[in-house]
Motif scaffolding. Sequence first.
Motif, PDB file in Angstrom:
ATOM      1  N   ARG A   5     -24.543  57.489   7.431  1.00  0.00           N
ATOM      2  CA  ARG A   5     -25.791  56.887   7.564  1.00  0.00           C
ATOM      3  C   ARG A   5     -26.776  57.912   8.173  1.00  0.00           C
ATOM      4  O   ARG A   5     -27.805  57.825   8.326  1.00  0.00           O
ATOM      5  CB  ARG A   5     -25.785  55.658   8.243  1.00  0.00           C
ATOM      6  N   LEU A  12     -26.274  49.224   2.798  1.00  0.00           N
ATOM      7  CA  LEU A  12     -26.659  50.022   4.229  1.00  0.00           C
ATOM      8  C   LEU A  12     -26.865  51.508   3.830  1.00  0.00           C
ATOM      9  O   LEU A  12     -27.508  52.398   4.625  1.00  0.00           O
ATOM     10  CB  LEU A  12     -25.562  50.019   4.968  1.00  0.00           C
ATOM     11  N   ILE A  13     -26.610  51.875   2.480  1.00  0.00           N
ATOM     12  CA  ILE A  13     -26.890  53.334   1.879  1.00  0.00           C
ATOM     13  C   ILE A  13     -27.197  53.113   0.296  1.00  0.00           C
ATOM     14  O   ILE A  13     -26.986  52.183  -0.136  1.00  0.00           O
ATOM     15  CB  ILE A  13     -26.061  54.541   2.341  1.00  0.00           C
ATOM     16  N   LEU A  23     -20.351  50.723   2.549  1.00  0.00           N
ATOM     17  CA  LEU A  23     -21.851  50.619   3.135  1.00  0.00           C
ATOM     18  C   LEU A  23     -22.643  50.481   1.864  1.00  0.00           C
ATOM     19  O   LEU A  23     -23.709  49.617   2.151  1.00  0.00           O
ATOM     20  CB  LEU A  23     -21.881  52.121   3.621  1.00  0.00           C
TER      21      LEU A  23
END
Length: 309
Positions: free
Chosen positions: A276, A308-309, A303
């Motif tokens: 991240r 989240l990504i 993720l």
Amino acid sequence: MTNTALTGVIPPVCTPLTPSYEVDTGSLTRLVDHLVAGGVDALFLLGSTSEVAFLPDRHRKVVLDTVVGHVAGQVPVLAGVIDMTTPRVLDHVDTAVAAGVDAIVATAPFYARTHPAEIRAHFRAIAARAGRPLYAYDLPVSVHTKLGTDLVLDLAAEGVLAGVKDSSGDDGGLRAVILGRRERADIADFSVLTGSELTVDSALWMGASGVVPGLGNVDPHGYVRLVRAARAGDWAAARAEQERLFHLFELVTVGGTRMGGSSSALGAFKAALHLRGVIDHPTTAPPQIPLDEDETARVGKYLAAGGLI
């Protein structure tokens, strides 16, 4: 810091390390900024997720000085003073107090086999030395002692304990402490915090004050949304957020049987933070086995699935 202030999301902050196993202070301050921007209510340094058991005293001091100086009062900072016996813990208390932390977190003594009377004396000595709120860390998987409900509540009534972080995995025990806090007239403003990332919604429903989630390093926004939904009485939204985090938490399994569970979980948290762009290196302290490229790639897939990504 008042006892009533300790509610909400209090992540146990990872300790970023360089490849040569020094504290990576640049990454640490970025991680702190990431957590504060996520809306967390306080920071817990030098807990299990911080790899406290692996850190020499000089590393612990660097972590304390770096974070307390960088946070500069934006949120309360709690410091773990985890060690085997009272004299060793009191040395850590002195260092933490000198650094300017707002509260102290301690487990029962370990290695030596102790009696509840000795555990009571241990916490009383810590509270007297610290002169600031003390939170008991109930972690029987590591210290091999479960803190009894009466012991915790009696120390709360004495003013020795300001709260407890329950990482025992005993939901019945958690509920007993919550009920005892409510029913005993001699206890006020006592924080009951769950250390389970996976049952936060149910703990809050029971009356817990907040959560100390290791996964909160990776996704602080998610835990903040969960707690805010619960506070608003939107239990459907809280459950939905909890279920997303439940699936994200599966990243801790990527190490499989190739390494210990702690190596897999802490390695995954650090790999996620590295992916991240929060920390420079996913290094974990020895003798933990690091994740390989395939395992790190699998963390990335979790993720991505979690948005989240």
